[in-house]
Design a protein around this motif. Sequence first.
Motif, PDB file in Angstrom:
ATOM      1  N   CYS A  24       0.936  -1.264  -0.049  1.00  0.00           N
ATOM      2  CA  CYS A  24      -0.015  -0.074   0.102  1.00  0.00           C
ATOM      3  C   CYS A  24       0.953   1.171  -0.028  1.00  0.00           C
ATOM      4  O   CYS A  24       0.340   2.368   0.659  1.00  0.00           O
ATOM      5  N   ALA A  25       2.010   1.377  -0.561  1.00  0.00           N
ATOM      6  CA  ALA A  25       2.951   2.239  -0.699  1.00  0.00           C
ATOM      7  C   ALA A  25       3.959   2.215  -1.846  1.00  0.00           C
ATOM      8  O   ALA A  25       4.004   0.875  -2.175  1.00  0.00           O
ATOM      9  N   GLY A  26       4.385   3.019  -2.421  1.00  0.00           N
ATOM     10  CA  GLY A  26       5.102   3.232  -3.612  1.00  0.00           C
ATOM     11  C   GLY A  26       4.454   3.322  -4.981  1.00  0.00           C
ATOM     12  O   GLY A  26       5.191   3.267  -6.028  1.00  0.00           O
ATOM     13  N   GLY A  27       3.320   3.334  -5.335  1.00  0.00           N
ATOM     14  CA  GLY A  27       2.718   3.365  -6.430  1.00  0.00           C
ATOM     15  C   GLY A  27       1.376   3.833  -6.509  1.00  0.00           C
ATOM     16  O   GLY A  27       0.529   3.739  -5.278  1.00  0.00           O
ATOM     17  N   GLU A  28       0.572   4.424  -7.279  1.00  0.00           N
ATOM     18  CA  GLU A  28      -0.672   4.871  -7.560  1.00  0.00           C
ATOM     19  C   GLU A  28      -1.683   3.817  -7.278  1.00  0.00           C
ATOM     20  O   GLU A  28      -1.469   2.834  -7.689  1.00  0.00           O
ATOM     21  N   ILE A  29      -2.736   4.215  -6.333  1.00  0.00           N
ATOM     22  CA  ILE A  29      -3.869   3.058  -5.934  1.00  0.00           C
ATOM     23  C   ILE A  29      -4.986   3.773  -6.755  1.00  0.00           C
ATOM     24  O   ILE A  29      -5.829   4.791  -6.292  1.00  0.00           O
ATOM     25  N   ASP A  30      -5.261   3.123  -7.792  1.00  0.00           N
ATOM     26  CA  ASP A  30      -6.722   3.423  -8.439  1.00  0.00           C
ATOM     27  C   ASP A  30      -7.709   3.105  -7.802  1.00  0.00           C
ATOM     28  O   ASP A  30      -7.860   2.066  -6.983  1.00  0.00           O
ATOM     29  N   ILE A  31      -9.063   3.669  -8.150  1.00  0.00           N
ATOM     30  CA  ILE A  31     -10.300   3.438  -7.557  1.00  0.00           C
ATOM     31  C   ILE A  31     -11.114   3.095  -8.775  1.00  0.00           C
ATOM     32  O   ILE A  31     -11.249   3.988  -9.521  1.00  0.00           O
ATOM     33  N   ASP A  32     -11.443   1.906  -8.852  1.00  0.00           N
ATOM     34  CA  ASP A  32     -12.536   1.552  -9.942  1.00  0.00           C
ATOM     35  C   ASP A  32     -13.710   2.168  -9.894  1.00  0.00           C
ATOM     36  O   ASP A  32     -14.185   2.418  -8.559  1.00  0.00           O
ATOM     37  N   GLU A  33     -14.645   2.147 -10.858  1.00  0.00           N
ATOM     38  CA  GLU A  33     -16.026   2.692 -10.861  1.00  0.00           C
ATOM     39  C   GLU A  33     -17.002   2.123  -9.780  1.00  0.00           C
ATOM     40  O   GLU A  33     -17.734   2.867  -9.192  1.00  0.00           O
ATOM     41  N   ASP A  34     -16.825   0.827  -9.794  1.00  0.00           N
ATOM     42  CA  ASP A  34     -17.961   0.399  -8.738  1.00  0.00           C
ATOM     43  C   ASP A  34     -17.627   0.741  -7.242  1.00  0.00           C
ATOM     44  O   ASP A  34     -18.518   0.773  -6.481  1.00  0.00           O
ATOM     45  N   ILE A  95      -8.132  -3.034  -7.285  1.00  0.00           N
ATOM     46  CA  ILE A  95      -6.516  -3.286  -7.131  1.00  0.00           C
ATOM     47  C   ILE A  95      -6.327  -3.704  -5.748  1.00  0.00           C
ATOM     48  O   ILE A  95      -5.356  -4.808  -5.535  1.00  0.00           O
ATOM     49  N   CYS A  96      -6.757  -3.319  -4.832  1.00  0.00           N
ATOM     50  CA  CYS A  96      -6.517  -3.633  -3.361  1.00  0.00           C
ATOM     51  C   CYS A  96      -6.940  -5.098  -3.012  1.00  0.00           C
ATOM     52  O   CYS A  96      -6.460  -5.726  -2.510  1.00  0.00           O
ATOM     53  N   ARG A  97      -8.284  -5.387  -3.772  1.00  0.00           N
ATOM     54  CA  ARG A  97      -8.586  -6.694  -3.453  1.00  0.00           C
ATOM     55  C   ARG A  97      -8.070  -7.714  -4.134  1.00  0.00           C
ATOM     56  O   ARG A  97      -7.814  -8.986  -3.446  1.00  0.00           O
ATOM     57  N   ASN A  98      -7.346  -7.538  -5.054  1.00  0.00           N
ATOM     58  CA  ASN A  98      -6.996  -8.369  -5.945  1.00  0.00           C
ATOM     59  C   ASN A  98      -5.233  -8.796  -5.890  1.00  0.00           C
ATOM     60  O   ASN A  98      -4.700  -9.779  -5.918  1.00  0.00           O
ATOM     61  N   HIS A  99      -4.525  -7.625  -5.562  1.00  0.00           N
ATOM     62  CA  HIS A  99      -2.948  -7.612  -5.455  1.00  0.00           C
ATOM     63  C   HIS A  99      -2.783  -8.386  -4.194  1.00  0.00           C
ATOM     64  O   HIS A  99      -3.277  -8.546  -3.127  1.00  0.00           O
ATOM     65  N   PRO A 100      -1.564  -9.320  -4.456  1.00  0.00           N
ATOM     66  CA  PRO A 100      -0.661  -9.319  -5.502  1.00  0.00           C
ATOM     67  C   PRO A 100      -1.130 -10.429  -6.587  1.00  0.00           C
ATOM     68  O   PRO A 100      -0.311 -11.112  -7.291  1.00  0.00           O
ATOM     69  N   ARG A 101      -2.508 -10.884  -6.497  1.00  0.00           N
ATOM     70  CA  ARG A 101      -2.823 -11.757  -7.555  1.00  0.00           C
ATOM     71  C   ARG A 101      -2.798 -11.246  -9.036  1.00  0.00           C
ATOM     72  O   ARG A 101      -2.801  -9.983  -8.896  1.00  0.00           O
ATOM     73  N   PHE A 102      -2.604 -11.924  -9.925  1.00  0.00           N
ATOM     74  CA  PHE A 102      -2.471 -11.600 -11.485  1.00  0.00           C
ATOM     75  C   PHE A 102      -3.207 -12.308 -12.110  1.00  0.00           C
ATOM     76  O   PHE A 102      -3.568 -13.583 -11.843  1.00  0.00           O
TER      77      PHE A 102
END
Length: 197
Positions: A24-34, A95-102
């Motif tokens: 949760c540090a070091g990069g932009e944290i996008d917020i999806d529309e939902d 992105i928070c719910r998925n990371h670090p899953r890809f």
Amino acid sequence: MKTIRPNFYNSFKCSASKCSDTCCAGGEIDIDEDTLLKYKLLKDDFREFLWENITKSDDNSYCFKLKEGDRCPFLDEKNLCIIVSKYGFEMTSEICRNHPRFFEWYGEFKDEGIGLCCEEGCRLLFQNEEQLIFEELETENECIDEFDAGEKYLSGILYKARKKVYDILQNRELSLTNRLIEILEYSKYLQKNIFNV
């Protein structure tokens, strides 16, 4: 659709405050529309604090305003998410719910994995001395686009090639150096003969 993932995939659980780092540090944290809509519908006192820490990025999408050290504004002193502790995991951004899953899609195949940027993901991968096993599941087709015959053909080749590379890597009768040489030789062959495989 065939979904392929390592057999430890469902065992992954964030180690949260026990982690020596934080994603949760070091990069932009996008917020999806939902998630943005969920935030707009909040009625409590936290709503104002939440919206004070949301901004637009260069591409005009919404993201959190990062604090010193590029830390998420909702990360507490124990590296725990305030949003999760207040509302639960489902109120965090995608992105928070998925990371670090890809996830990667190619043709009629989908890969799911745990990124090695995460120490818990690395622990799950490297703690087992046995061969890594990949599960293959038949899942609902998530692809929006239709694939033409050429794309289906190439994705089938990629699927078979990857399976062969994994088999080479798993061959403990060869040294790691020899396994890597064999993979390079196979890759060279594949590039030259991809339409004749």
